[in-house]
Structures are given as C-alpha cells and as structure tokens.
Design a protein around this motif. Structure first.
Motif, mmCIF file in Angstrom:
data_model
loop_
_atom_site.group_PDB
_atom_site.id
_atom_site.type_symbol
_atom_site.label_atom_id
_atom_site.label_comp_id
_atom_site.label_asym_id
_atom_site.label_seq_id
_atom_site.Cartn_x
_atom_site.Cartn_y
_atom_site.Cartn_z
ATOM 1 N N ARG A 41 0.964 -1.219 0.190
ATOM 2 C CA ARG A 41 0.008 0.147 0.047
ATOM 3 C C ARG A 41 1.021 1.348 -0.132
ATOM 4 O O ARG A 41 1.660 1.492 0.627
ATOM 5 C CB ARG A 41 -0.955 0.009 1.237
ATOM 6 N N SER B 59 -3.018 4.115 -1.955
ATOM 7 C CA SER B 59 -3.273 3.474 -3.285
ATOM 8 C C SER B 59 -3.048 2.145 -2.999
ATOM 9 O O SER B 59 -1.966 1.909 -2.475
ATOM 10 C CB SER B 59 -2.433 4.188 -4.361
ATOM 11 N N ASP B 60 -3.828 1.161 -3.511
ATOM 12 C CA ASP B 60 -3.777 -0.015 -3.342
ATOM 13 C C ASP B 60 -3.428 -0.916 -4.798
ATOM 14 O O ASP B 60 -3.234 -1.994 -4.811
ATOM 15 C CB ASP B 60 -4.804 -0.952 -2.820
ATOM 16 N N ASP B 61 -2.914 0.073 -5.740
ATOM 17 C CA ASP B 61 -2.917 -0.504 -7.102
ATOM 18 C C ASP B 61 -1.418 -0.029 -7.836
ATOM 19 O O ASP B 61 -1.547 0.598 -8.947
ATOM 20 C CB ASP B 61 -3.825 -0.409 -8.002
ATOM 21 N N GLN B 62 -0.310 0.094 -6.940
ATOM 22 C CA GLN B 62 0.679 0.607 -7.171
ATOM 23 C C GLN B 62 0.779 2.266 -8.160
ATOM 24 O O GLN B 62 1.474 2.510 -8.788
ATOM 25 C CB GLN B 62 1.375 -0.087 -8.340
#
Length: 357
Positions: free
Chosen positions: A214, A248-251
C-alpha cells in the motif's frame, strides 16, 4: 569553504546507513552519497549522483529497497535539477549487495534519470519523494510549484518505474495527478508568519503486515481556501490548515479520497512528517498543532498512528510545553522533521522553543 546543505539519511536492510547532500563550491553543485557500515561512526564509499554548473540541484530525498535484477538493495536519490530546462525531477542510485558494499551510480553525474514529463503545468517541479515497493518498483511523488505565479494551488503528482532503474525493460510512465491542495508554495500562517508553510507531500510504501504494497501520501491542506495567505508576506487568521492522507492499493494507478490524519479544529496543524515501520507496517505522522492556543500562534508537537492509513489514533501530545517560533531570525520552525520507526519503537524529533527544554 564549500557549502553543504539539505542532508538526508536512510538505512537499508543490510544495516548500511546512507547520507545524501549537496555541495556548492568552485562554481558547481555536486550531489554526494556516502555509505556507513558502522551505524554512522564513519562514512566512505563516496558516490557522486549528480554534478552541474551553478546552483544546480535541491530538495534531496533518499529511499532504499529491493533491486529486482540482482536481488540486492537499491539506494535511490531523488531531487530537482536546475541544471537543465525545464528543471525536471531526476533520480539516480547505486546497488548494495551487503554490509559495506556499494556499486557505481546507475547514470553518469551529468545526466541523472528524468522522471517528469516536460514542463510543469504551473511553473516548476519540486519536492521529489522516492519510495521502493515490495517488487522493486521505484515510486516517486512530486509537486508542481506555482513559484511567483500568485496565489494558486499546489498539484501533487506520481510516477513509477515498475522494475527499478537497472532492468531497462520499463521506465517511468505518464505523470499522474494525485491531488491539488489549497496550500501553495508559501502560505503564511500566524505560527509560521515569516517562512510560511507548503503542502510538503510525502510518500511511503508499506512493506510489512496485511497491507504490504500500500502506498500512502501525506500532505497539508487548507480549508477553506484563503488565497490571501499566499505570497502576501502577511499571515492571515482566516485559514485553517490540517494534515491529510490518500492511499493507493494498485501501485499508484488510482488514489482514494482525502483522509484526515487528526480531528479537524479551527486552529492550524502544519509541518508534518510521515514514517512507516518496516517490520510491523504501522504508519506514523507527527505535526505542529495550535489547538490549545486561542490566538493560533503557540504550538505543541503531536502524533498519530495507523495500522492501515485509513483509521488513525487520537492525537498524542509529544511536547511538554507550548512553543512559539515567531521572531526566530525569519526562519520560524524552518522545515519539516519527524519520526523514525523500527519494530514497534518510534523516535520523533522537532524544533521546540518552550521553557520545558
């Protein structure tokens, strides 16, 4: 003699300690990286990250993490370059394969790697903050600074090289706008009336625990927006600044909504610093807080922690007394400073002018 400035420190997983700073002398600016294998008692393995004519580089920050090609540890330096137009955010770095080992810089000192896409929309790129994600991707946040452009928001951007500098397969992509904050380059507030404050976005990547990978961005916001506090040289009592975060959890492809780090009050909260425990994944933020002073001038240092960046503990008082930096040779509290954490232990530092020292 030469001027040395803007020093920053960072450990890697082997126990190496790095210091990065600028040196101005002989008509040039040199960005110097040094390594210590004994906890800072001695430094060596000097590696020049950049060198340019005049005052060429500023606002240095360091990050360490996995280098996916070799399995070693990458140490990255990020900063703004005035050596070339249009003053891009640049990075360089070295690889370590163990305690006391440090390879050569990735790029020659005259040509560090450019992160940003062309000219900043307002005026100038600044405030680069690098992080390494668990897969070895190099993440960089940075800001578009409306220097001298009159009252304007500061826009915060993000970019990522998915496999770090050494792979060569990928590279930095298109700059992504994360947020625009009402705090500009210089927002003057009563507790910081001469130097002013900025949004100072800071980036960390969680590398342990259930939220590994994260990304969390922390910065200062102003609600409501009071444009008269910017570029006037006079603090205004009408604004309210507070510390907020986004995750952000998608890079870094998408970012969530603004999350308050503390309970909002009519008084100012400012000059935050963000840290993350590399063993537990716990997040920490410290800041100056005026909530105990009706005049909105006297500050106390406070902190909050979070297991996930979403839910934060109530503000914890760190300092013993109230402090005022007004009249401190035009520098007020100067700039951001804050916590370091490791395996559940947290250390905080700050400037303090109270009678309890």
């Amino acid at each position: 003699g030469d001027l040395r400035y803007y020093a920053v420190l960072e450990f890697d997983r082997f126990g190496n300690l790095y210091i990065l700073y600028g040196v101005v002398g002989g008509g040039n600016t040199t960005v110097v990286l040094l390594q210590s294998a004994d906890g800072g008692a001695t430094f060596g393995n000097l590696r020049i990250q950049a060198q340019g004519t005049g005052f060429a580089y500023d606002e240095f920050n360091l990050a360490t993490g996995l280098e996916p090609v070799t399995g070693g540890e990458a140490v990255y330096a990020a900063f703004v370059s005035f050596a070339v137009v249009p003053s891009p955010i640049v990075v360089n770095g070295c690889i370590s394969t163990g305690l006391g080992n440090l390879g050569p810089p990735f790029a020659p000192p005259a040509a560090p790697v450019v992160v940003t896409d062309g000219v900043a929309p307002s005026l100038q790129w600044q405030l680069a903050y690098p992080e390494v994600d668990p897969s070895g991707g190099l993440c960089v946040s940075f800001a578009d600074i409306p220097l001298g452009a009159g009252p304007a928001p500061m826009s915060i951007y993000f970019d990522r090289d998915p496999d770090g500098l050494w792979n060569g397969t990928n590279g930095f992509g298109t700059d992504r706008l994360i947020a625009s904050t009402n705090v500009g380059w210089k927002t003057f507030i009563p507790p910081q009336p001469e130097r002013g404050i900025g949004a100072h976005p800071q980036l960390v990547c969680v590398r342990a625990g259930p939220h590994t990978g994260r990304l969390l961005l922390c910065y200062t916001e102003e609600i409501p927006d009071d444009q008269t506090a910017q570029f006037s040289g006079n603090p205004t009592p009408n604004s309210n600044t507070l510390v907020v975060a986004r995750i952000s959890d998608d890079q870094g492809a998408t970012w969530g909504p603004t999350i308050p780090v503390h309970t909002d009050t009519p008084e100012h909260q400012f000059l935050h610093w963000l840290g993350c425990d590399p063993v537990t994944g716990e997040l920490y933020v410290t800041w100056y807080d005026c909530r105990e002073d009706p005049a909105n001038v006297l500050t106390q240092r406070m902190s909050a922690s979070s297991p996930d960046g979403v839910t934060w503990t109530p503000a914890l008082l760190l300092s013993q007394g109230q402090s005022s930096a007004v009249g401190n040779l035009g520098q007020d509290y100067l700039n951001n400073c804050g916590p370091a954490a490791h395996d559940g232990c947290v250390w905080a530092c700050w400037s303090d002018f109270s009678d309890f020292l």
